[in-house]
Design a protein around this motif. Structure first.
Motif, PDB file in Angstrom:
ATOM      1  N   GLN A   1      40.866  23.315  22.511  1.00 43.37           N
ATOM      2  CA  GLN A   1      40.323  24.476  22.423  1.00 43.37           C
ATOM      3  C   GLN A   1      41.128  25.608  21.995  1.00 43.37           C
ATOM      4  N   ASN A   2      42.253  25.444  23.092  1.00 40.87           N
ATOM      5  CA  ASN A   2      43.432  26.582  22.890  1.00 40.87           C
ATOM      6  C   ASN A   2      44.263  26.614  21.460  1.00 40.87           C
ATOM      7  N   TYR A   3      44.301  25.264  20.906  1.00 42.91           N
ATOM      8  CA  TYR A   3      44.632  25.269  19.366  1.00 42.91           C
ATOM      9  C   TYR A   3      43.762  26.223  18.670  1.00 42.91           C
TER      10      TYR A   3
ATOM     11  N   VAL B   1      38.873   4.602  28.314  1.00 35.87           N
ATOM     12  CA  VAL B   1      39.954   5.566  27.911  1.00 35.87           C
ATOM     13  C   VAL B   1      39.553   6.104  26.563  1.00 35.87           C
ATOM     14  N   LEU B   2      39.805   7.617  26.316  1.00 39.48           N
ATOM     15  CA  LEU B   2      39.186   8.190  25.269  1.00 39.48           C
ATOM     16  C   LEU B   2      39.936   7.592  23.846  1.00 39.48           C
ATOM     17  N   LYS B   3      39.112   7.496  22.930  1.00 38.23           N
ATOM     18  CA  LYS B   3      39.616   6.844  21.638  1.00 38.23           C
ATOM     19  C   LYS B   3      39.831   8.026  20.647  1.00 38.23           C
ATOM     20  N   LEU B   4      40.676   8.162  20.041  1.00 35.67           N
ATOM     21  CA  LEU B   4      40.873   9.340  19.169  1.00 35.67           C
ATOM     22  C   LEU B   4      40.665   8.843  17.830  1.00 35.67           C
ATOM     23  N   PRO B   5      40.505   9.672  16.690  1.00 33.85           N
ATOM     24  CA  PRO B   5      39.879   9.652  15.565  1.00 33.85           C
ATOM     25  C   PRO B   5      41.369   8.973  14.620  1.00 33.85           C
ATOM     26  N   ASP B   6      40.800   7.840  13.960  1.00 37.31           N
ATOM     27  CA  ASP B   6      41.714   7.035  13.305  1.00 37.31           C
ATOM     28  C   ASP B   6      42.423   8.156  12.010  1.00 37.31           C
ATOM     29  N   PHE B   7      43.673   7.942  11.420  1.00 38.56           N
ATOM     30  CA  PHE B   7      44.087   8.767  10.429  1.00 38.56           C
ATOM     31  C   PHE B   7      44.775   8.211   9.560  1.00 38.56           C
ATOM     32  N   ASN B   8      45.031   8.695   8.081  1.00 44.14           N
ATOM     33  CA  ASN B   8      45.750   8.203   6.998  1.00 44.14           C
ATOM     34  C   ASN B   8      46.826   9.135   6.652  1.00 44.14           C
TER      35      ASN B   8
ATOM     36  N   SER C   1      47.979  13.036  16.957  1.00 46.26           N
ATOM     37  CA  SER C   1      49.235  11.901  17.179  1.00 46.26           C
ATOM     38  C   SER C   1      48.924  11.570  18.487  1.00 46.26           C
ATOM     39  N   ASP C   2      48.808  12.203  19.343  1.00 48.26           N
ATOM     40  CA  ASP C   2      48.932  11.850  20.830  1.00 48.26           C
ATOM     41  C   ASP C   2      47.996  12.692  21.623  1.00 48.26           C
ATOM     42  N   SER C   3      47.375  12.118  22.902  1.00 44.44           N
ATOM     43  CA  SER C   3      46.517  13.104  23.649  1.00 44.44           C
ATOM     44  C   SER C   3      46.986  12.402  25.273  1.00 44.44           C
ATOM     45  N   ALA C   4      46.818  13.397  25.944  1.00 44.95           N
ATOM     46  CA  ALA C   4      47.262  13.467  27.554  1.00 44.95           C
ATOM     47  C   ALA C   4      46.070  13.330  28.607  1.00 44.95           C
ATOM     48  N   THR C   5      44.529  13.320  27.916  1.00 40.82           N
ATOM     49  CA  THR C   5      43.662  13.190  28.704  1.00 40.82           C
ATOM     50  C   THR C   5      42.521  12.501  28.096  1.00 40.82           C
ATOM     51  N   SER C   6      41.369  12.223  29.076  1.00 40.75           N
ATOM     52  CA  SER C   6      40.233  11.598  28.349  1.00 40.75           C
ATOM     53  C   SER C   6      38.976  12.277  28.948  1.00 40.75           C
ATOM     54  N   VAL C   7      38.646  13.295  28.220  1.00 41.82           N
ATOM     55  CA  VAL C   7      37.534  14.236  28.589  1.00 41.82           C
ATOM     56  C   VAL C   7      36.393  13.719  27.679  1.00 41.82           C
TER      57      VAL C   7
ATOM     58  N   GLY D   1      38.311  20.147  25.812  1.00 37.22           N
ATOM     59  CA  GLY D   1      38.840  20.135  26.900  1.00 37.22           C
ATOM     60  C   GLY D   1      39.909  19.094  27.154  1.00 37.22           C
ATOM     61  N   ASN D   2      40.036  18.292  25.859  1.00 38.02           N
ATOM     62  CA  ASN D   2      41.227  17.425  25.897  1.00 38.02           C
ATOM     63  C   ASN D   2      42.577  18.017  25.604  1.00 38.02           C
ATOM     64  N   ARG D   3      43.567  17.661  26.320  1.00 37.30           N
ATOM     65  CA  ARG D   3      45.019  18.249  25.994  1.00 37.30           C
ATOM     66  C   ARG D   3      45.653  17.162  24.880  1.00 37.30           C
TER      67      ARG D   3
END
Length: 865
Positions: free
Chosen positions: A261-263, A763-770, A805-811, A846-848
């Protein structure tokens, strides 16, 4: 140092990033009987794996590829086309990159330079900002996934990364290189090798400097690297090599992962949807005496870690050899951050409308404080946390060839380490001083001396430590004694090669807290400044075999077991002088099978592995807790009794249909998960225990949850890459790489797994990327063919892909934020992120997280003579 020789380098494998030549493969297969054991011996202390001989999964990168493709990327990123490797820039500061192999972070990967372990002896960490100079002096870089072939008593849980530096007796010649890139990147270097004289003397020298910034806001840096090697070979029996290398640097950082959200909120081109990937919340601005707006970093890092090595190779006779390495490393430096509060406010209470610190307000508030009447910690300052050390060691390895088929080696790896950890003032932020009461041996006192982090230490013997009167916050030392022995037996006959290796070690830890009063009481126990040494015994055993079915096909298998001693912060948890009552060794078992195919045009490898890690202890720092009373606080958690399963399949191959075209490919699939539950204890930043909201006790419900990282980094469980190299004319290389990252899981947040419902969400799964990278290099040869210019350029993330690329939370989407998107208005209707529309690509805002860099570039011009 001549830790490796030419016969070994020619046998080094070239798997995922270069061709393995058919002629060499045939030669390996038809070696005469007398050479069987010579081909499998892991010489000296470097332990380089050899293709179709050493039964481990390995990939090798040569110096030319580093020079051609690394550019201004992070050093570990050159490994991203290797199976099961994930290297990122993490926060984005210079040298702050993270590395995982098979789901294990760098503290559980053996990072080695010329076969010498360089992981921190207290916590196993590796800060690549201390080793950026390796990109200039590395002749070969080999990654061994899994157990690895090192004979040392090191727990390479995920794998081994071994940097082999240039030796003094390289061919006579020199190189001048200039590099430029995005964000004012500028790098210059000069290297020269004298070659070997008739008297057996040789030397090699390199000096480089780079500066600029990274893609992220306010991440300026200045870094140097120097390397000197002196060799002497008086006769065929003895070879001496002395090496000195270091990479002193300072760099401004981004260590806190902002919320998505801050980004979005702090995007200069605000549209309410798009993130500003360059956003850095760890700096701000102040107005100088001339009225100029000046940037000032709250988070920075600085370090100088010179390493000196003296190697002696003694060929006793045609069957016996002794290799000995003496080494020394005196590191000096640390990292900055804030300390204290002013008017009850911390740094995050002084953000301006752009999401940066308002230093003018901080300076004014600090200047108004009367330190004579104020309490301790009543001004807000920038502190520098020092993490310096003195490290000395010896490695010795004796090898003896019993006959044409059998060889054995025995050796020792002994080390002494003393770490210094304390805080000093880096910037007073307008205050007259800082009142400190942390040292219980002294009454509260005002400290005002500051230390500039940009003044680098060039002293190879370690530089000066701050006197005790300047130390604030905390002051503790860690002392480590390490004794180990190892033995290995190897067998090679015809198409079969095998080895069995074992090692034992004793690690003795002592914690020294200079702020503790001798005889004081803590949790009902008497504690002193020195804890005394706690001895921990560990061992490992591993073995494997390779069988060459014919000149095209080979199979191998390996297995091993480690009883691994925990790190110092496990022995003395909660940063206190009490020994962990639940202290136990971590148990790691691993097995792997592999298949290789070699032909004139196509090479391929397939590996299947499984690793189980029991009784793991983990400290998770930098957390924000919601407490039982609804309030929040920051702190850390300590988790024990963790069991992890890491298993997967890997493939890498190279296809070379013509001399002008080469195709490289890689695919890895993993399944990393926690087995059973664990126990957790959480503490605030002052080491006080806290009770979390919704907690049913100290049990952590982790069974079947996917493995996440332990800090701000994430772990993927599927990666792939496809590379193309075209050589349309002599000396011109044009290359491109597609890379895919999937099944990417966020960091495990201990505060979110205190109940069964959190376990079910996982644990939160992040979007895949290419991602796509392209580049080229071209040599312009002069009339003297030994002299030539090389020009090259690389473009990274060609299509400017926006990815996390990286995440610090699981919201999750059905969680309920405390505030609305503006970060100020309370969520009075108790709505979820999804109901409020606070979502980005399926993720709650809200995820960092850290966003990966957009399009960046680098270009080089060099002259070889």
């Amino acid at each position: 140092m001549k830790l490796i020789n030419k016969s070994i380098l020619t046998a080094v494998i070239t798997l995922s990033t270069a061709s393995v030549y058919y002629a060499q493969q045939v030669q390996d297969t038809v070696n005469t009987k007398s050479k069987d054991i010579d081909e499998v011996i892991l010489r000296g202390v470097t332990d380089i794996a050899k293709d179709r001989k050493t039964p481990v999964a390995a990939s090798t990168i040569k110096a030319a590829q580093l020079v051609e493709r690394l550019g201004n990327q992070e050093l570990p990123e050159i490994l991203n086309t290797t199976p099961s490797v994930y290297a990122t820039k993490s926060g984005g500061g210079f040298g702050d990159g993270g590395l995982t192999i098979r789901g294990f972070e760098s503290r559980n990967i053996a990072i080695m330079v010329n076969g010498m372990p360089v992981n921190d002896m207290e916590g196993g960490t590796v800060y690549f900002s201390n080793w950026t100079g390796l990109s200039d002096v590395t002749s070969t870089l080999q990654v061994q996934r899994g157990l690895g072939s090192s004979k040392l008593a090191i727990a390479s849980v995920g794998g081994t990364v071994n940097f082999l530096t240039r030796s003094a007796d390289m061919k006579k010649g020199g190189t001048i290189r200039l590099g430029v890139g995005n964000n004012d990147y500028l790098k210059t270097s000069f290297a020269y090798n004298t070659g070997k004289s008739e008297g057996g003397w040789s030397s090699s020298f390199l000096m480089s400097r780079q500066s600029g910034g990274t893609y992220i806001q306010n991440t300026d840096y200045e870094a140097y690297a120097y390397f000197f090697a002196l060799g002497f070979e008086p006769n065929k029996k003895h070879n001496f090599q002395f090496t000195l290398t270091s990479a002193p640097q300072w760099h401004d950082q981004r260590t806190f992962a902002p919320t998505i959200q801050n980004y979005i909120n702090y995007n200069p081109e605000y549209d309410g949807k798009s993130p500003y990937r360059k956003y850095n919340s760890d700096f701000g601005y102040y107005t100088d005496a001339s009225g100029n707006r000046v940037a000032l970093a709250n988070r920075s890092n600085y370090y100088s870690k010179p390493v000196m090595m003296l190697n002696w190779d003694w060929t006793m006779d045609e069957k016996s050899k002794l290799s000995t390495v003496l080494y020394m490393s005196n590191g000096r430096g640390g990292g900055t951050g804030d300390l204290g509060k002013v008017g009850g406010k911390g740094m995050t209470d002084f953000y301006d409308t752009a999401g940066h610190f308002n230093y003018d307000a901080i300076f004014a508030a600090n200047a108004a404080v009367n330190l004579n009447t104020a309490g301790a910690g009543s001004t807000l300052i920038r502190r520098s946390s020092i993490n310096s050390h003195n490290w000395y060691g010896i490695l010795a390895n004796f090898q003896h060839k019993i006959n044409d088929n059998w060889n054995f080696s025995v050796g020792t790896d002994d080390r002494y380490y003393y770490g210094y950890h304390y805080q000093v003032i880096s910037d007073l932020y307008g205050a007259a001083g800082y009142k400190d009461n942390a040292n219980k041996n002294l009454p509260p006192r005002i400290v005002s001396k500051t230390y500039d982090y940009k003044k680098l230490s060039w002293n190879p013997f370690g530089g000066k430590l701050a006197p005790s009167e300047d130390q604030i916050g905390y002051s503790n030392d860690g002392e480590v004694l390490w004794y180990s022995g190892f033995a290995q037996v190897e067998y090679s006959k015809n198409n079969l090669s095998a080895f069995l290796q074992g090692s034992v070690s004793n690690q003795a830890y002592q914690r020294i807290d200079n702020f503790v009063v001798d005889g004081s009481t803590l949790k009902g126990q008497t504690v002193n400044t020195k804890t005394g040494f706690k001895n921990l015994f560990g061992y490992n055993i591993k073995g494997g075999a390779n069988y060459n079915i014919n000149e095209h096909h080979n199979v191998f298998a390996n297995l091993g077991y480690y009883s691994k001693q925990p790190f110092l912060n496990t022995v003395y948890p909660s940063n206190q002088q009490l020994i962990n009552p639940y202290l136990t060794n971590e148990k790691i078992s691993s097995a792997e099978v592999g298949y290789g195919f070699r032909s004139a045009k196509f090479t391929a490898n397939v590996n299947v592995y499984r690793t189980q890690w029991k009784d793991r202890w983990l400290r998770k720092s930098g957390q924000t807790f919601t407490l039982a009373d609804g309030s929040t606080t920051t702190g850390y958690s300590e988790i024990n009794g963790i069991t992890e399963i890491h298993q997967g399949v890997e493939f890498d191959g190279v296809y070379k249909p013509t001399n002008f075209l080469e195709i490289q490919g890689m695919f890895s699939w993993g399944d990393y998960y926690y087995k059973g539950n664990a126990n957790v204890a959480s503490f605030d930043d002052n080491n006080n225990p806290v009770t979390l909201a919704g907690s049913g006790g100290n049990e952590l419900y982790l069974d079947k949850v996917k493995v996440g990282g332990s800090s701000n980094n994430s772990i993927p469980q599927m990666t792939a890459s496809l590379g193309l190299t075209v050589k349309p004319v002599k000396d011109l290389n044009i290359f491109g790489t597609w890379r895919y990252v999937g099944k990417l899981y966020s960091t495990i947040d201990a505060g979110t797994f205190t109940n069964v419902s959190a376990q079910e969400r996982g644990v939160l799964k992040l979007p895949d990327f290419n991602l796509f990278d392209v580049g080229f290099s071209y040599k312009i040869r002069l009339r003297d063919q030994a002299q030539y210019f090389t020009i090259g350029a690389n473009v990274y993330n060609l299509f400017d892909t926006v990815y996390i690329s990286d995440s610090a939370t699981s919201v999750f989407a059905d969680d309920k934020p405390k505030f609305l998107a503006d970060g100020k208005t309370p969520n009075t209707n108790n709505q979820t992120y999804e109901q409020l529309g606070m979502m980005y690509k399926g993720l709650a805002t809200g995820n960092r997280a850290y966003f990966g860099f957009g399009t960046t570039w680098a270009a080089t011009l060099s002259f070889n003579f």
